[in-house]
Enzyme design. Structure first.
Site, PDB file in Angstrom:
ATOM      1  N   HIS A 162      -1.396   0.018  -9.767  1.00  0.00           N
ATOM      2  CA  HIS A 162      -2.155  -1.103  -8.930  1.00  0.00           C
ATOM      3  C   HIS A 162      -2.727  -2.374  -9.545  1.00  0.00           C
ATOM      4  CE1 HIS A 162      -4.509  -1.174  -4.713  1.00  0.00           C
ATOM      5  NE2 HIS A 162      -4.173  -2.161  -5.332  1.00  0.00           N
ATOM      6  N   ARG A 181       0.577  -1.156  -0.249  1.00  0.00           N
ATOM      7  CA  ARG A 181      -0.012  -0.095  -0.023  1.00  0.00           C
ATOM      8  C   ARG A 181       0.981   1.220   0.088  1.00  0.00           C
ATOM      9  NH1 ARG A 181      -3.522  -2.631  -1.641  1.00  0.00           N
ATOM     10  NH2 ARG A 181      -5.639  -3.171  -0.806  1.00  0.00           N
TER      11      ARG A 181
HETATM   12  P1  NDP Z   1      -1.895 -10.868   5.862  1.00  0.00           P
HETATM   13  O1  NDP Z   1      -2.592 -10.228   6.753  1.00  0.00           O
HETATM   14  O2  NDP Z   1      -2.136 -12.134   5.384  1.00  0.00           O
HETATM   15  O3  NDP Z   1      -0.119 -10.467   6.090  1.00  0.00           O
HETATM   16  C1  NDP Z   1      -0.084  -9.283   6.304  1.00  0.00           C
HETATM   17  C2  NDP Z   1       1.497  -9.407   6.955  1.00  0.00           C
HETATM   18  O4  NDP Z   1       1.852  -7.994   7.524  1.00  0.00           O
HETATM   19  C3  NDP Z   1       1.486 -10.323   8.452  1.00  0.00           C
HETATM   20  O5  NDP Z   1       2.729 -11.008   8.215  1.00  0.00           O
HETATM   21  C4  NDP Z   1       1.366  -9.292   9.430  1.00  0.00           C
HETATM   22  O6  NDP Z   1       2.179  -9.762  10.638  1.00  0.00           O
HETATM   23  C5  NDP Z   1       2.102  -8.268   8.911  1.00  0.00           C
HETATM   24  N1  NDP Z   1       1.990  -6.736   9.679  1.00  0.00           N
HETATM   25  C6  NDP Z   1       0.548  -6.341   9.925  1.00  0.00           C
HETATM   26  N2  NDP Z   1       1.015  -5.214  10.782  1.00  0.00           N
HETATM   27  C7  NDP Z   1       2.270  -5.342  11.019  1.00  0.00           C
HETATM   28  C8  NDP Z   1       3.119  -4.387  11.874  1.00  0.00           C
HETATM   29  N3  NDP Z   1       2.500  -3.271  12.514  1.00  0.00           N
HETATM   30  N4  NDP Z   1       4.444  -4.916  11.782  1.00  0.00           N
HETATM   31  C9  NDP Z   1       4.970  -5.806  11.297  1.00  0.00           C
HETATM   32  N5  NDP Z   1       4.230  -6.698  10.478  1.00  0.00           N
HETATM   33  C10 NDP Z   1       2.952  -6.487  10.330  1.00  0.00           C
HETATM   34  O7  NDP Z   1      -2.276  -9.997   4.297  1.00  0.00           O
HETATM   35  P2  NDP Z   1      -2.011 -10.252   2.841  1.00  0.00           P
HETATM   36  O8  NDP Z   1      -0.590 -11.091   2.776  1.00  0.00           O
HETATM   37  O9  NDP Z   1      -3.157 -11.170   2.441  1.00  0.00           O
HETATM   38  O10 NDP Z   1      -1.878  -9.092   2.093  1.00  0.00           O
HETATM   39  C11 NDP Z   1      -0.849  -8.153   2.232  1.00  0.00           C
HETATM   40  C12 NDP Z   1      -1.338  -6.578   1.714  1.00  0.00           C
HETATM   41  O11 NDP Z   1      -0.992  -6.794   0.337  1.00  0.00           O
HETATM   42  C13 NDP Z   1      -2.837  -6.317   1.833  1.00  0.00           C
HETATM   43  O12 NDP Z   1      -3.069  -5.539   3.185  1.00  0.00           O
HETATM   44  C14 NDP Z   1      -2.871  -5.229   0.810  1.00  0.00           C
HETATM   45  O13 NDP Z   1      -2.710  -4.007   1.296  1.00  0.00           O
HETATM   46  C15 NDP Z   1      -1.989  -5.864  -0.284  1.00  0.00           C
HETATM   47  N6  NDP Z   1      -2.412  -6.267  -1.639  1.00  0.00           N
HETATM   48  C16 NDP Z   1      -2.070  -5.517  -2.733  1.00  0.00           C
HETATM   49  C17 NDP Z   1      -2.431  -5.838  -3.803  1.00  0.00           C
HETATM   50  C18 NDP Z   1      -2.108  -5.243  -5.066  1.00  0.00           C
HETATM   51  O14 NDP Z   1      -2.463  -5.726  -6.438  1.00  0.00           O
HETATM   52  N7  NDP Z   1      -1.197  -4.484  -4.951  1.00  0.00           N
HETATM   53  C19 NDP Z   1      -3.413  -7.053  -3.914  1.00  0.00           C
HETATM   54  C20 NDP Z   1      -3.674  -7.581  -2.587  1.00  0.00           C
HETATM   55  C21 NDP Z   1      -3.138  -7.301  -1.406  1.00  0.00           C
HETATM   56  P3  NDP Z   1       1.435 -11.065  11.627  1.00  0.00           P
HETATM   57  O15 NDP Z   1       1.724 -12.252  10.479  1.00  0.00           O
HETATM   58  O16 NDP Z   1       2.185 -10.959  12.793  1.00  0.00           O
HETATM   59  O17 NDP Z   1      -0.035 -10.734  11.375  1.00  0.00           O
END
Ligand code: NDP
Length: 310
Positions: free
Chosen positions: A273, A225
């Site tokens: 995107h 993002r």
């Molecule tokens: P998940 O919720 O499965 O994974 C998110 C990861 O980020 C987890 O490992 C989580 O940690 C970590 N995280 C969250 N907050 C923090 C923090 N404060 N500090 C450190 N690590 C953190 O999400 P997805 O993998 O499914 O998706 C990730 C992102 O990808 C989406 O939120 C979206 O923004 C983006 N996206 C972009 C697309 C595009 O086309 N550009 C398409 C689809 C998604 P923990 O494992 O501990 O929970």
């Protein structure tokens, strides 16, 4: 018969109506799928933030709101939403993201641009691309998407580091968490891939200080993002060579304004995107399986933690 409300943009209805009904049939679910049910009678809402439903209060009987999107930052703070919110984890979406991330990582790793843009008749045969084992890749966010990208990159031979909020153990990925973990995972990083959600805690995770931790001439790839990066700090890091190139798919403001310096910067690649998207056929299966879990009284998967924001 279950009443499932479809609330997304009209084009999505055309894309999903048949695949959803096929998936409901495959799970043995008897469903009345519509875009205009009486809210008081709706069992489940298939939801995208660009659809008509934004006030969830009339949906008194609704057991879950199933997001079509992986990123839920625009709905997680909606105070009318008291029903469980499920984010999308779709293997079609994941496959697309893995391909996009691997492609852009290999582009930079192999130095492909030099050969694509410099066809000038000079036979430069002294510089060989390194092999993957010589370059560590760092992934910020090792959830559904980040971990899958990590496994694919590991399969190509890259050592992979990953950073998450909670401590994790994932095979083939050296895992870090918390503030100290961020510092450790970014120190000397040559390729940084951002797959974090947009939350108050992840805003500007790449800033002047953290960009300074990277190896000089590192690469930044952001399909996560826009707010994860402080744009001004990134531009400054690019201008002084601290970052060699940034490939950016997501931005603070989308579409990226025409006059934004990213468009004209020689060391920035802008993609609109499109890194990946939810795929109707696979996502419909996920939705049907989630509803089946709900109907059987089993816990839903991928429930959004409102406190954490994702
Ligand atoms: P998940 O919720 O499965 O994974 C998110 C990861 O980020 C987890 O490992 C989580 O940690 C970590 N995280 C969250 N907050 C923090 C923090 N404060 N500090 C450190 N690590 C953190 O999400 P997805 O993998 O499914 O998706 C990730 C992102 O990808 C989406 O939120 C979206 O923004 C983006 N996206 C972009 C697309 C595009 O086309 N550009 C398409 C689809 C998604 P923990 O494992 O501990 O929970």
């Amino acid at each position: 018969m279950l009443k499932v409300m479809f609330s997304a943009k009209p084009a999505a209805w055309e894309e999903y109506r048949e695949t959803l009904m096929t998936a409901f049939d495959a799970e043995g679910l008897d469903v009345d799928l519509s875009r205009d049910h009486d809210p008081a009678e709706v069992d489940y809402i298939v939801f995208a933030p660009n659809g008509p439903v934004s006030d969830f209060r009339p949906y008194t009987k609704t057991k879950a709101v199933l997001s079509l999107w992986a990123g839920v930052e625009t709905v997680v703070g909606n105070e009318t939403l008291t029903q469980p919110l499920l984010r999308m984890v779709d293997h079609g979406l994941t496959a697309g993201m893995v391909e996009w991330v691997v492609g852009h990582t290999l582009r930079h790793h192999l130095g492909m641009d030099a050969h694509i843009t410099q066809q000038d008749g000079v036979w430069r045969d002294t510089v060989y691309p390194p092999i993957a084992a010589q370059r560590t890749v760092t992934i910020l966010g090792i959830g559904a998407l980040g971990a899958a990208c990590g496994q694919a990159l590991h399969g190509l031979g890259f050592p992979v580091r990953g950073w998450s909020r909670t401590p994790k153990q994932i095979e083939n990925i050296e895992c870090f968490s918390g503030d100290d973990g961020l510092r450790d995972t970014l120190s000397g990083a040559e390729v940084v891939i951002l797959l974090l959600p947009d939350t108050p805690d992840t805003r500007h995770v790449l800033n002047a200080e953290t960009l300074g931790l990277l190896a000089r001439g590192g690469f930044v790839i952001n399909p996560g993002r826009g707010p994860l990066i402080d744009d001004d700090s990134l531009l400054a890091a690019l201008d002084r060579g601290q970052v060699a190139h940034a490939t950016l798919d997501v931005f603070d403001v989308e579409p990226l304004p025409k006059d934004h310096p990213f468009w004209s910067h020689p060391n920035v690649t802008v993609t609109p995107h499109i890194a990946s998207t939810t795929r109707a056929d696979t996502a419909s299966q996920v939705i049907a399986q989630q509803i089946k879990r709900g109907e059987r009284g089993e816990p839903f998967l991928h429930v959004v933690d409102r406190q954490a924001g994702y």
